[in-house]
Design an enzyme around this catalytic site. Structure first.
Site, PDB file in Angstrom:
ATOM      1  N   HIS A 141     -96.130 -23.683   3.709  1.00 18.56           N
ATOM      2  CA  HIS A 141     -94.978 -24.403   4.270  1.00 18.56           C
ATOM      3  C   HIS A 141     -93.824 -24.418   3.261  1.00 18.56           C
ATOM      4  O   HIS A 141     -92.673 -24.131   3.615  1.00 18.56           O
ATOM      5  CB  HIS A 141     -95.401 -25.832   4.626  1.00 18.56           C
ATOM      6  CG  HIS A 141     -94.282 -26.732   5.036  1.00 18.56           C
ATOM      7  ND1 HIS A 141     -94.010 -27.058   6.351  1.00 18.56           N
ATOM      8  CD2 HIS A 141     -93.359 -27.408   4.290  1.00 18.56           C
ATOM      9  CE1 HIS A 141     -92.973 -27.872   6.399  1.00 18.56           C
ATOM     10  NE2 HIS A 141     -92.570 -28.112   5.168  1.00 18.56           N
ATOM     11  N   GLU A 142     -94.129 -24.740   2.016  1.00 21.34           N
ATOM     12  CA  GLU A 142     -93.081 -24.811   0.996  1.00 21.34           C
ATOM     13  C   GLU A 142     -92.521 -23.432   0.665  1.00 21.34           C
ATOM     14  O   GLU A 142     -91.319 -23.280   0.435  1.00 21.34           O
ATOM     15  CB  GLU A 142     -93.625 -25.477  -0.264  1.00 21.34           C
ATOM     16  CG  GLU A 142     -94.044 -26.933  -0.080  1.00 21.34           C
ATOM     17  CD  GLU A 142     -92.936 -27.811   0.469  1.00 21.34           C
ATOM     18  OE1 GLU A 142     -91.755 -27.550   0.148  1.00 21.34           O
ATOM     19  OE2 GLU A 142     -93.225 -28.736   1.239  1.00 21.34           O
ATOM     20  N   HIS A 145     -89.814 -22.371   3.012  1.00 21.48           N
ATOM     21  CA  HIS A 145     -88.486 -22.924   2.733  1.00 21.48           C
ATOM     22  C   HIS A 145     -87.704 -21.989   1.811  1.00 21.48           C
ATOM     23  O   HIS A 145     -86.498 -21.788   1.976  1.00 21.48           O
ATOM     24  CB  HIS A 145     -88.601 -24.296   2.067  1.00 21.48           C
ATOM     25  CG  HIS A 145     -88.939 -25.416   3.013  1.00 21.48           C
ATOM     26  ND1 HIS A 145     -88.272 -25.610   4.195  1.00 21.48           N
ATOM     27  CD2 HIS A 145     -89.860 -26.416   2.922  1.00 21.48           C
ATOM     28  CE1 HIS A 145     -88.767 -26.679   4.805  1.00 21.48           C
ATOM     29  NE2 HIS A 145     -89.733 -27.179   4.058  1.00 21.48           N
ATOM     30  N   GLU A 222     -87.931 -28.472   8.822  1.00 13.37           N
ATOM     31  CA  GLU A 222     -89.343 -28.799   8.677  1.00 13.37           C
ATOM     32  C   GLU A 222     -90.161 -28.181   9.810  1.00 13.37           C
ATOM     33  O   GLU A 222     -91.267 -27.663   9.586  1.00 13.37           O
ATOM     34  CB  GLU A 222     -89.537 -30.320   8.659  1.00 13.37           C
ATOM     35  CG  GLU A 222     -88.974 -31.004   7.421  1.00 13.37           C
ATOM     36  CD  GLU A 222     -89.544 -30.442   6.135  1.00 13.37           C
ATOM     37  OE1 GLU A 222     -90.760 -30.137   6.091  1.00 13.37           O
ATOM     38  OE2 GLU A 222     -88.786 -30.282   5.165  1.00 13.37           O
TER      39      GLU A 222
END
Length: 308
Positions: A141-142, A145, A222
């Site tokens: 997930h990070e 980004h 997100e």
């Protein structure tokens, strides 16, 4: 995102472009408003440029310092580096620096203004609570980004709020001081207190606009990161499990510790503190509701199960 195997998100790209365009307009109106309020144009331009350069080039250092995080080598954190190495190979992207923050707040964040300065950081509280596949899902997930470049956009977008907030506080203090001192304008010009209050008004309006724009972008990014991570790992249920576990454990963390971390809500995997009890919570929230994120991950799981 060139070369990355993270799924592109046209909705995120469109929102980032729109947010930056609107913020540029706000920046221009902000400068014009301050000059019209009586500030010297060169002083305003130098102040804005200085804050912009500092916040852009030091974003990673500021975030790491504020969270008490330290960069770690593969020898210091072999398991965490192994997870990052594996995911970067899967995503065909450059490996960012890796950091660990020694705090019981279970979370993770990515920061940096470019791929070269990017850093992904996890907390010791997160590593203690999550199983291997769950940790991998959060790291994915990070990393998304960074691949989406929304970390850089959020860094730039948050800059105006910092400047506007600083000028609002400075203007209020100057107005109070001038009022108590009985200051009056010279040559029939406005009194210093009046100028200061105008600066406060312009800054406050700019802060509100930048705040709402960045919060709206933060919520959507997100969802985009959840989606990209779920498709990369092929296990959206692990991301859903990690999100549920982290959110539930937040209730057992001391409020003092959560409030120290709250300024980084927009960069965290899950918010340290939620805006419960406000009718406009969805407007000011940094993250979409947990139920919405879990529901969307369940939809992706069904799609993967059907071979889509």
């Amino acid at each position: 995102m060139a070369g990355s195997k993270f799924r592109p998100d046209r909705g995120l790209t469109a929102r980032m472009v729109l947010t930056m365009a609107l913020l540029f307009v706000v920046y221009v109106l902000f400068v014009v408003g301050l000059v019209a309020a009586g500030l010297n144009i060169w002083l305003v331009l130098i102040l804005v440029a200085a804050f912009a350069a500092f916040s852009f080039f030091s974003s990673d250092k500021i975030a790491m310092f504020a969270m008490g995080a330290k960069e770690v080598s593969p020898q210091q954190a072999p398991e965490l580096h192994a997870v990052v190495d594996r995911l970067c190979a899967m995503a065909d992207m450059s490996k960012p620096r890796v950091g660990i923050a020694d705090t019981d707040v279970p979370n993770a964040f990515a920061t940096g203004h470019s791929e070269k300065t990017a850093v992904i950081c996890v907390t010791t509280g997160l590593m203690r609570r999550l199983e291997g596949p769950e940790l991998e899902a959060v790291v994915a997930h990070e990393l998304s980004h960074i691949a989406h470049r929304d970390v850089m956009v959020m860094t730039v977008a948050g800059f105006l709020g910092i400047v506007a907030g600083f000028l609002t506080q400075a203007g209020l203090r100057f107005a109070m001081f001038s009022g108590m001192a009985g200051g009056r304008g010279s040559n029939n010009g406005p009194a210093p207190a009046v100028v200061a209050l105008l600066v406060v008004l312009v800054s406050a309006v700019a802060w509100v606009l930048s705040f709402l724009l960045t919060r709206a972008l933060s919520r959507y990014r997100e969802l985009a990161a959840d989606r990209a991570a779920a498709y990369l790992t092929g296990r959206p249920s692990m991301l859903s499990s990690a999100l549920t576990k982290i959110t539930g454990d937040m209730a057992r963390i001391p409020t003092r510790d959560l409030r120290q971390a709250e300024p980084f809500n927009a960069f965290f995997f899950a918010p340290a503190l939620s805006q419960k009890g406000f009718s406009f919570s969805q407007l000011v929230a940094t993250h979409p509701p947990v139920q919405q994120r879990v529901s969307r991950l369940a939809d992706i799981s069904r799609q993967l199960g059907q071979g889509h």
